[in-house]
Design a protein around this motif. Structure first.
Motif, PDB file in Angstrom:
ATOM      1  N   ASP A 109       0.809  -1.222   0.000  1.00 56.32           N
ATOM      2  CA  ASP A 109       0.000   0.000   0.000  1.00 56.32           C
ATOM      3  C   ASP A 109       0.842   1.271   0.000  1.00 56.32           C
ATOM      4  O   ASP A 109       0.314   2.366  -0.205  1.00 56.32           O
ATOM      5  N   ASN A 110       2.142   1.152   0.237  1.00 57.32           N
ATOM      6  CA  ASN A 110       3.016   2.331   0.250  1.00 57.32           C
ATOM      7  C   ASN A 110       3.355   2.820  -1.150  1.00 57.32           C
ATOM      8  O   ASN A 110       3.917   3.901  -1.305  1.00 57.32           O
ATOM      9  N   LEU A 111       3.042   2.020  -2.161  1.00 63.07           N
ATOM     10  CA  LEU A 111       3.283   2.426  -3.543  1.00 63.07           C
ATOM     11  C   LEU A 111       2.225   3.446  -3.935  1.00 63.07           C
ATOM     12  O   LEU A 111       1.030   3.221  -3.747  1.00 63.07           O
ATOM     13  N   GLU A 112       2.673   4.561  -4.460  1.00 58.66           N
ATOM     14  CA  GLU A 112       1.757   5.628  -4.841  1.00 58.66           C
ATOM     15  C   GLU A 112       0.828   5.153  -5.957  1.00 58.66           C
ATOM     16  O   GLU A 112       1.282   4.585  -6.957  1.00 58.66           O
ATOM     17  N   ALA A 113      -0.466   5.372  -5.777  1.00 58.96           N
ATOM     18  CA  ALA A 113      -1.458   4.953  -6.771  1.00 58.96           C
ATOM     19  C   ALA A 113      -1.169   5.636  -8.104  1.00 58.96           C
ATOM     20  O   ALA A 113      -0.929   6.843  -8.154  1.00 58.96           O
ATOM     21  N   GLY A 114      -1.151   4.883  -9.163  1.00 63.27           N
ATOM     22  CA  GLY A 114      -0.919   5.414 -10.500  1.00 63.27           C
ATOM     23  C   GLY A 114       0.539   5.645 -10.828  1.00 63.27           C
ATOM     24  O   GLY A 114       0.851   6.162 -11.903  1.00 63.27           O
ATOM     25  N   ALA A 115       1.446   5.280  -9.927  1.00 65.33           N
ATOM     26  CA  ALA A 115       2.883   5.477 -10.179  1.00 65.33           C
ATOM     27  C   ALA A 115       3.365   4.605 -11.337  1.00 65.33           C
ATOM     28  O   ALA A 115       4.294   4.969 -12.048  1.00 65.33           O
ATOM     29  N   ILE A 116       2.721   3.452 -11.505  1.00 63.93           N
ATOM     30  CA  ILE A 116       3.087   2.538 -12.599  1.00 63.93           C
ATOM     31  C   ILE A 116       1.827   2.259 -13.410  1.00 63.93           C
ATOM     32  O   ILE A 116       0.764   1.955 -12.850  1.00 63.93           O
ATOM     33  N   ASP A 117       1.964   2.352 -14.705  1.00 65.29           N
ATOM     34  CA  ASP A 117       0.841   2.077 -15.601  1.00 65.29           C
ATOM     35  C   ASP A 117       0.296   0.675 -15.320  1.00 65.29           C
ATOM     36  O   ASP A 117       1.070  -0.291 -15.296  1.00 65.29           O
ATOM     37  N   PRO A 118      -1.006   0.536 -15.099  1.00 65.01           N
ATOM     38  CA  PRO A 118      -1.583  -0.785 -14.790  1.00 65.01           C
ATOM     39  C   PRO A 118      -1.298  -1.855 -15.837  1.00 65.01           C
ATOM     40  O   PRO A 118      -1.128  -3.023 -15.497  1.00 65.01           O
ATOM     41  N   LEU A 119      -1.208  -1.466 -17.099  1.00 66.37           N
ATOM     42  CA  LEU A 119      -0.897  -2.448 -18.146  1.00 66.37           C
ATOM     43  C   LEU A 119       0.534  -2.959 -18.025  1.00 66.37           C
ATOM     44  O   LEU A 119       0.808  -4.141 -18.245  1.00 66.37           O
ATOM     45  N   VAL A 120       1.454  -2.079 -17.663  1.00 65.78           N
ATOM     46  CA  VAL A 120       2.849  -2.471 -17.452  1.00 65.78           C
ATOM     47  C   VAL A 120       2.933  -3.376 -16.237  1.00 65.78           C
ATOM     48  O   VAL A 120       3.602  -4.419 -16.254  1.00 65.78           O
ATOM     49  N   LEU A 121       2.235  -2.986 -15.172  1.00 61.43           N
ATOM     50  CA  LEU A 121       2.207  -3.788 -13.947  1.00 61.43           C
ATOM     51  C   LEU A 121       1.678  -5.190 -14.219  1.00 61.43           C
ATOM     52  O   LEU A 121       2.256  -6.184 -13.777  1.00 61.43           O
ATOM     53  N   GLU A 122       0.597  -5.266 -14.988  1.00 61.96           N
ATOM     54  CA  GLU A 122       0.012  -6.566 -15.344  1.00 61.96           C
ATOM     55  C   GLU A 122       1.015  -7.413 -16.126  1.00 61.96           C
ATOM     56  O   GLU A 122       1.187  -8.602 -15.846  1.00 61.96           O
ATOM     57  N   GLN A 123       1.705  -6.792 -17.070  1.00 65.29           N
ATOM     58  CA  GLN A 123       2.686  -7.525 -17.872  1.00 65.29           C
ATOM     59  C   GLN A 123       3.838  -8.035 -17.019  1.00 65.29           C
ATOM     60  O   GLN A 123       4.320  -9.156 -17.206  1.00 65.29           O
ATOM     61  N   TRP A 124       4.285  -7.238 -16.045  1.00 64.05           N
ATOM     62  CA  TRP A 124       5.344  -7.683 -15.139  1.00 64.05           C
ATOM     63  C   TRP A 124       4.917  -8.922 -14.368  1.00 64.05           C
ATOM     64  O   TRP A 124       5.660  -9.895 -14.267  1.00 64.05           O
ATOM     65  N   PHE A 125       3.704  -8.870 -13.799  1.00 58.47           N
ATOM     66  CA  PHE A 125       3.218 -10.003 -13.020  1.00 58.47           C
ATOM     67  C   PHE A 125       3.037 -11.245 -13.888  1.00 58.47           C
ATOM     68  O   PHE A 125       3.442 -12.341 -13.509  1.00 58.47           O
ATOM     69  N   LEU A 126       2.439 -11.076 -15.059  1.00 51.05           N
ATOM     70  CA  LEU A 126       2.216 -12.219 -15.941  1.00 51.05           C
ATOM     71  C   LEU A 126       3.531 -12.846 -16.396  1.00 51.05           C
ATOM     72  O   LEU A 126       3.655 -14.068 -16.446  1.00 51.05           O
ATOM     73  N   SER A 127       4.523 -12.012 -16.693  1.00 56.92           N
ATOM     74  CA  SER A 127       5.834 -12.524 -17.116  1.00 56.92           C
ATOM     75  C   SER A 127       6.515 -13.279 -15.984  1.00 56.92           C
ATOM     76  O   SER A 127       7.115 -14.340 -16.198  1.00 56.92           O
ATOM     77  N   TYR A 128       6.408 -12.738 -14.767  1.00 61.22           N
ATOM     78  CA  TYR A 128       7.034 -13.384 -13.613  1.00 61.22           C
ATOM     79  C   TYR A 128       6.362 -14.716 -13.299  1.00 61.22           C
ATOM     80  O   TYR A 128       7.034 -15.719 -13.045  1.00 61.22           O
ATOM     81  N   VAL A 129       5.045 -14.750 -13.358  1.00 61.41           N
ATOM     82  CA  VAL A 129       4.300 -15.990 -13.115  1.00 61.41           C
ATOM     83  C   VAL A 129       4.673 -17.034 -14.159  1.00 61.41           C
ATOM     84  O   VAL A 129       4.899 -18.203 -13.836  1.00 61.41           O
ATOM     85  N   GLU A 130       4.770 -16.620 -15.415  1.00 61.79           N
ATOM     86  CA  GLU A 130       5.146 -17.557 -16.483  1.00 61.79           C
ATOM     87  C   GLU A 130       6.554 -18.120 -16.245  1.00 61.79           C
ATOM     88  O   GLU A 130       6.800 -19.307 -16.423  1.00 61.79           O
ATOM     89  N   LEU A 131       7.471 -17.266 -15.826  1.00 64.31           N
ATOM     90  CA  LEU A 131       8.832 -17.708 -15.536  1.00 64.31           C
ATOM     91  C   LEU A 131       8.847 -18.728 -14.392  1.00 64.31           C
ATOM     92  O   LEU A 131       9.502 -19.767 -14.472  1.00 64.31           O
ATOM     93  N   LEU A 132       8.102 -18.454 -13.330  1.00 63.36           N
ATOM     94  CA  LEU A 132       8.029 -19.392 -12.206  1.00 63.36           C
ATOM     95  C   LEU A 132       7.457 -20.737 -12.653  1.00 63.36           C
ATOM     96  O   LEU A 132       7.927 -21.795 -12.240  1.00 63.36           O
ATOM     97  N   GLN A 133       6.446 -20.702 -13.503  1.00 65.73           N
ATOM     98  CA  GLN A 133       5.849 -21.940 -13.991  1.00 65.73           C
ATOM     99  C   GLN A 133       6.814 -22.717 -14.872  1.00 65.73           C
ATOM    100  O   GLN A 133       6.847 -23.939 -14.831  1.00 65.73           O
ATOM    101  N   GLN A 134       7.619 -22.025 -15.656  1.00 64.75           N
ATOM    102  CA  GLN A 134       8.608 -22.709 -16.499  1.00 64.75           C
ATOM    103  C   GLN A 134       9.645 -23.436 -15.647  1.00 64.75           C
ATOM    104  O   GLN A 134      10.158 -24.473 -16.045  1.00 64.75           O
ATOM    105  N   PHE A 135       9.950 -22.880 -14.479  1.00 63.14           N
ATOM    106  CA  PHE A 135      10.887 -23.517 -13.557  1.00 63.14           C
ATOM    107  C   PHE A 135      10.172 -24.497 -12.624  1.00 63.14           C
ATOM    108  O   PHE A 135      10.736 -24.952 -11.637  1.00 63.14           O
TER     109      PHE A 135
END
Length: 141
Positions: A11-37
């Protein structure tokens, strides 16, 4: 790394500091990487902790347990009950010999199993594997 920082800041991250689409892509990429491993538990935790609804819905939409053919051990890619290599149905119920397309339970010692209700009924009165010729003392709880 970015996903770890986002989760740590919470909650300490300022709202709107990161574009939600970029944030979504980061999470999806990280989840995919974890699944590959093959770090499925960690991937599920990241999905759960993510504040984005589109990422949270992954746990609801794509719950899957990867499985292998119980004859040749090849991963079952197209359908969890048909082997492309053997060209045979897999995961047959040891008791009714029907294909289990839903919840399949199995012994991790001998890999035999079947429909949950059939296996539960069998192990309520027996401890040996129901597959003819196996004679493994299965643990079913």
């Amino acid at each position: 790394m970015s996903v770890s920082m986002i989760l740590a800041l919470g909650d300490n991250l300022e709202a709107g500091a990161i574009d939600p689409l970029v944030l979504e892509q980061w999470f999806l990429s990280y989840v995919e990487l974890l699944q590959q491993f093959q770090m499925c538990s960690k991937a599920a935790l990241i999905i759960k902790l993510c504040g984005l609804e589109s990422v949270n819905n992954l746990n609801l939409d794509s719950t899957m347990i990867p499985s292998n053919c119980n004859r040749c051990r090849k991963p079952l890619l197209k359908a969890g009950w048909f082997c492309d290599r053997c060209l045979l149905l897999t995961n047959l119920c040891s008791l009714c010999h029907g294909t289990v397309k839903g919840l399949y339970v199995w012994c991790q010692g001998c890999s035999h199993g079947g429909h949950l209700t059939h296996m539960r009924d069998w192990f309520a009165r027996c401890t040996l594997c129901p597959t003819p010729g196996c004679a493994h003392r299965c643990e079913f709880a």
